[in-house]
Design a protein around this motif. Structure first.
Motif, PDB file in Angstrom:
ATOM      1  N   ILE A   1      40.454  30.782  33.890  1.00  0.00           N
ATOM      2  CA  ILE A   1      39.199  30.051  33.728  1.00  0.00           C
ATOM      3  C   ILE A   1      39.475  28.552  33.662  1.00  0.00           C
ATOM      4  O   ILE A   1      40.602  28.113  33.410  1.00  0.00           O
ATOM      5  CB  ILE A   1      38.414  30.492  32.475  1.00  0.00           C
ATOM      6  CG1 ILE A   1      39.181  30.105  31.197  1.00  0.00           C
ATOM      7  CG2 ILE A   1      38.110  31.989  32.510  1.00  0.00           C
ATOM      8  CD1 ILE A   1      38.381  30.298  29.914  1.00  0.00           C
TER       9      ILE A   1
ATOM     10  N   ASP B   1      38.150  32.677  37.815  1.00  0.00           N
ATOM     11  CA  ASP B   1      37.102  33.659  37.521  1.00  0.00           C
ATOM     12  C   ASP B   1      35.841  33.029  36.946  1.00  0.00           C
ATOM     13  O   ASP B   1      34.768  33.633  37.029  1.00  0.00           O
ATOM     14  CB  ASP B   1      37.650  34.699  36.533  1.00  0.00           C
ATOM     15  CG  ASP B   1      38.821  35.466  37.114  1.00  0.00           C
ATOM     16  OD1 ASP B   1      38.603  36.285  38.020  1.00  0.00           O
ATOM     17  OD2 ASP B   1      39.961  35.206  36.669  1.00  0.00           O
ATOM     18  N   ALA B   2      35.934  31.840  36.373  1.00  0.00           N
ATOM     19  CA  ALA B   2      34.746  31.198  35.791  1.00  0.00           C
ATOM     20  C   ALA B   2      35.076  29.766  35.402  1.00  0.00           C
ATOM     21  O   ALA B   2      36.241  29.413  35.176  1.00  0.00           O
ATOM     22  CB  ALA B   2      34.253  31.969  34.562  1.00  0.00           C
TER      23      ALA B   2
ATOM     24  N   ILE C   1      32.340  31.381  42.317  1.00  0.00           N
ATOM     25  CA  ILE C   1      32.862  31.239  40.956  1.00  0.00           C
ATOM     26  C   ILE C   1      31.711  30.889  40.025  1.00  0.00           C
ATOM     27  O   ILE C   1      31.071  29.842  40.192  1.00  0.00           O
ATOM     28  CB  ILE C   1      33.944  30.142  40.882  1.00  0.00           C
ATOM     29  CG1 ILE C   1      35.119  30.478  41.808  1.00  0.00           C
ATOM     30  CG2 ILE C   1      34.432  29.972  39.437  1.00  0.00           C
ATOM     31  CD1 ILE C   1      36.166  29.376  41.889  1.00  0.00           C
ATOM     32  N   PRO C   2      31.399  31.727  39.036  1.00  0.00           N
ATOM     33  CA  PRO C   2      30.284  31.412  38.125  1.00  0.00           C
ATOM     34  C   PRO C   2      30.591  30.211  37.235  1.00  0.00           C
ATOM     35  O   PRO C   2      31.728  30.049  36.772  1.00  0.00           O
ATOM     36  CB  PRO C   2      30.121  32.689  37.291  1.00  0.00           C
ATOM     37  CG  PRO C   2      31.436  33.386  37.391  1.00  0.00           C
ATOM     38  CD  PRO C   2      32.010  33.033  38.726  1.00  0.00           C
TER      39      PRO C   2
ATOM     40  N   TYR D   1      29.318  28.442  33.770  1.00  0.00           N
ATOM     41  CA  TYR D   1      28.540  28.703  32.560  1.00  0.00           C
ATOM     42  C   TYR D   1      28.177  27.389  31.878  1.00  0.00           C
ATOM     43  O   TYR D   1      29.046  26.550  31.603  1.00  0.00           O
ATOM     44  CB  TYR D   1      29.344  29.568  31.590  1.00  0.00           C
ATOM     45  CG  TYR D   1      29.520  31.000  32.049  1.00  0.00           C
ATOM     46  CD1 TYR D   1      28.650  32.004  31.622  1.00  0.00           C
ATOM     47  CD2 TYR D   1      30.548  31.348  32.910  1.00  0.00           C
ATOM     48  CE1 TYR D   1      28.807  33.319  32.042  1.00  0.00           C
ATOM     49  CE2 TYR D   1      30.723  32.667  33.341  1.00  0.00           C
ATOM     50  CZ  TYR D   1      29.846  33.635  32.899  1.00  0.00           C
ATOM     51  OH  TYR D   1      30.017  34.936  33.324  1.00  0.00           O
TER      52      TYR D   1
ATOM     53  N   VAL E   1      35.172  37.627  30.462  1.00  0.00           N
ATOM     54  CA  VAL E   1      35.640  37.401  31.828  1.00  0.00           C
ATOM     55  C   VAL E   1      36.975  38.124  31.964  1.00  0.00           C
ATOM     56  O   VAL E   1      38.028  37.587  31.620  1.00  0.00           O
ATOM     57  CB  VAL E   1      35.804  35.901  32.138  1.00  0.00           C
ATOM     58  CG1 VAL E   1      36.291  35.696  33.569  1.00  0.00           C
ATOM     59  CG2 VAL E   1      34.498  35.149  31.916  1.00  0.00           C
TER      60      VAL E   1
END
Length: 413
Positions: free
Chosen positions: A28, A61-62, A83-84, A86, A121
């Motif tokens: 991440i 991954d994030a 790719i998310p 947040y 995640v």
């Protein structure tokens, strides 16, 4: 071994920090923003071209964003679409509104993260915690995997209106193995910061000496808006927000924040330049506010007006109409911004219109040594300084726990 940590950017600089935290299975990123103005007074907002994040096949991954300041969120539109990203919901609204006013590109797809709700995640979990900062709804991030725990502080402080919540937050977090902490103020004089409460008191003393007070500050520094509103109200002045500031205060949907939709004594000034904007812009961000900007109904000889460096023509308009008689400008931002040409020019130009007194009244949005030392309550075995030009100074607070790393150097826990 549970974690590998790399400071991709920010081990020896303020702003534009990028932190990578990974396990054998997942990876991440925390914060992905623009560099602060360089010697040429330009913000660096180009794609940093990080393979697997902004170009090439995705390996991350994030991405998690701690708050809405541009040096933490300003480059997320470059992140690969799969790719998310947040972001706390109110921080996202601020980021989008600010981008609309400044013409910046916006990443439309983000994922909401809520305070103290766990996000999983793969084998990494992330929990955001509210923290006081000069950006509304900022957060710390607790990152966990296989029994190991990292706290990324983001930007924080303990001298704002909600700074006293820091102790309880750290108690809820408990022991961590590593702290990744900002150290923005470590190159400054070792003294406690002026609290927002005391700043508001000082503002009142200044306001009592002038009939017109012009405020140059960041519109996203909501504590400061509240401080100056109280000083204005206590000295019987009309409080006027510029259009951009009122857009920010209104979208917060917080009745404790002075805004023209909920406060009868808060009004709007619509700067001349916005009347030249497109119909699409005006329909979204101007027309609904017009009912709060009827100048004849609220303009008098005693007022407080929040301004931007682009508002010289608006100040001239007030001067020509006789609305500037005994005035000052309060500069309430980081001192480094005064070196920007546009701000220098603004301060010089408004002298022609009766505003000769420029008063600096500011307190940092960042942790002083007192606030930083509170992180000792977490008993971390490793401390990584970021967002600082003087990481060595952190050793005075955390001793041998401090790891002085270079950008791209890995630390394992």
């Amino acid at each position: 071994m549970a974690f590998q940590v790399k400071i991709l950017k920010g081990s020896r600089k303020i702003g534009g920090c990028i932190t990578e935290i990974s396990t054998d299975s997942n990876k991440i990123i925390i914060d992905f923003g623009e560099d602060l103005p360089d010697d040429d007074n330009k913000v660096k907002s180009e794609n940093p071209n990080i393979v697997g994040l902004t170009c090439g096949k995705s390996i991350y991954d994030a991405v998690f964003i701690t708050h809405s300041h541009g040096d933490h969120i300003g480059l997320i539109h470059y992140v690969n679409e799969d790719i998310p990203v947040y972001v706390e919901p109110v921080s996202k609204r601020i980021y989008e509104r600010l981008s609309s006013f400044t013409g910046k590109v916006v990443r439309s797809e983000t994922v909401d993260m809520n305070f103290e709700e766990k996000i999983v995640v793969g084998d990494i979990s992330v929990i955001p915690y509210f923290v006081d900062h000069s950006s509304y709804n900022s957060c710390m991030l607790l990152v966990e995997s296989a029994g190991k725990r990292i706290l990324h502080t983001g930007d924080f402080r303990s001298h704002g209106f909600r700074g006293n919540e820091l102790d309880d937050t750290l108690k809820r977090i408990g022991h961590v193995d590593m702290v990744i902490t900002e150290g923005t103020t470590l190159n400054r004089e070792d003294k406690d910061m002026l609290t927002e409460e005391d700043l508001s008191k000082k503002a009142r003393e200044i306001f009592e000496k002038y009939d017109q007070v012009f405020i140059l500050q960041s519109s996203t520094n909501i504590d400061r808006v509240c401080s100056f509103y109280e000083a204005s109200k206590n000295t019987s002045k009309t409080f006027i927000e510029d259009l951009f500031t009122s857009n920010i205060t209104c979208i917060l949907e917080d009745s404790s924040i002075p805004n023209p939709k909920e406060y009868d004594d808060v009004y709007i000034w619509i700067p001349v330049k916005y009347m030249k904007k497109s119909e699409d812009f005006k329909s979204k961000y101007l027309y609904e506010y017009k009912e709060f900007s009827k100048q004849k109904s609220y303009m008098n000889k005693k007022y407080t007006l929040m301004v931007k460096s682009s508002m010289v023509n608006d100040i001239k308009k007030l001067y020509d109409k006789g609305y500037i008689t005994n005035a000052c400008l309060i500069y309430s931002m980081w001192d480094g911004y005064k070196n920007k040409e546009e701000i220098n020019n603004f301060i010089e130009n408004i002298k022609e219109y009766g505003i000769n007194d420029v008063i600096v009244l500011h307190t940092s949005g960042h942790a002083d040594r007192k606030a930083l030392s509170k992180l000792n309550d977490l008993s971390p075995t490793k401390v990584l300084p970021i967002h600082t030009s003087n990481p060595e100074e952190l050793k005075s607070l955390f001793g041998d726990s401090v790891y002085l790393v270079k950008d791209g150097e890995m630390v394992e826990i």
